[in-house]
Scaffold this motif. Structure first.
Motif: not given
Length: 320
Positions: A91-98, A245-253, A258-262
């Motif tokens: 899935a990470l190859r199809q979509m953003s981490i967030a 655990a929901y802090t995963a979303l802002p960290f993902s954004v 930072i890494f993928f400019d998306m």
């Protein structure tokens, strides 16, 4: 104020927040591996490097920490754990981490529904409402990617990954009764090597040193994440640390930027918020804790009656 003077619940929230930050780096490393490297090979590379580290540790610690009373349960959990990783990495190859992490929020609801279907848990009104609300949240997140009524492969992979992870959670609840934390981290890697290395050899791609480093990094951050989650639940109540655990979303954004400019489309945050609301509905007035306790008790009975726990080979230890 020193860390030891902080309350247990506050330290637990800090540990869980740090775990979510570490977990996002697993996704970053997996996403940075070359697209020419098949997903099955990424899992094999990660498992090989992780097992190598574990073997070095065992040379100093001895084998006592990896002795097991439930080998069949370890096998089942290893298959489900790395099956989850396969679909998440795909899935990470199809979509953003967030986006991927937003879909994974439904894992808690899937665990409850698995308990209803497999273990015969009582289907309450609250569970039905929470599940329907969670499905609405997933549908909201799916809308931007849907082509008519078709579900994109990335979305389907993320949801299947969440399902596999929720199933392995049930096995983990049983294993914690007799197994050490070290054995619960070690044996899934052995299972992964036995399964994914032969599969990866069929389409093995000559990976670069960078690809090996990224795969190793994914394994390192995964182990670090598991360690910090265990620390969190040891010093605080699960109901206290789970919202962190929901802090995963802002960290993902942040990592996407930072890494993928998306950045994900705004509707992802709306859908994720609905899913989070559904999970919190289960936790209202201790609902989630009651569900978790019931799931653990009934799955333990299910495991023993199915010989998942291999109880005939070794007697059940007395409770402390």
């Amino acid at each position: 104020m020193t860390a030891t003077r902080l309350s247990g619940n506050f330290r637990g929230v800090l540990w869980m927040t740090a775990a979510m930050a570490s977990g996002v780096f697993v996704d970053v490393c997996a996403k940075l591996v070359s697209h020419d490297v098949p997903t099955s090979q990424i899992l094999a590379m990660r498992a090989l490097t992780t097992v190598a580290v574990f073997l070095v540790i065992i040379m100093f610690m001895g084998t006592r920490q990896i002795r097991t009373r439930r080998p069949v349960a370890h096998i089942a959990r290893g298959v489900l754990w790395y099956g989850s990783l396969f679909f998440v990495f795909f899935a990470l190859r199809q979509m953003s981490i967030a986006e991927v992490n937003a879909y994974l929020f439904i894992e808690a609801l899937l665990t409850v529904m698995l308990a209803v279907v497999i273990l015969g848990e009582k289907l309450t009104t609250r569970k039905i409402i929470a599940t329907l609300l969670g499905l609405v949240g997933v549908w909201v997140m799916c809308v931007p990617r849907m082509d008519g009524f078709g579900v994109p492969l990335g979305v389907a992979a993320a949801l299947i990954g969440a399902f596999c992870f929720s199933a392995q959670t049930l096995f983990a609840k049983v294993l914690t009764r007799t197994e050490t934390n070290f054995s619960m981290l070690f044996w899934p890697q052995i299972i992964a090597v036995a399964i994914w290395v032969p599969i990866a050899m069929i389409t093995w791609y000559p990976a670069s040193m960078a690809d090996w480093l990224y795969a190793s990094g994914a394994g390192f951050f995964a182990m670090l994440t598991n360690y910090m989650v265990l620390r969190a639940v040891r010093v605080a109540d699960a109901s206290v640390v789970s919202p962190a655990a929901y802090t995963a979303l802002p960290f993902s954004v942040a990592m996407d930027l930072i890494f993928f400019d998306m950045l994900p489309v705004p509707v992802i945050f709306i859908g994720a918020g609905i899913v989070v609301l559904a999970v919190m509905l289960l936790d209202y007035k201790g609902g989630a804790k009651a569900v978790e306790d019931a799931v653990e008790e009934e799955f333990a009975e299910f495991a023993e009656s199915s010989e998942i726990g291999d109880e005939e080979a070794s007697p059940k230890p007395a409770k402390a």
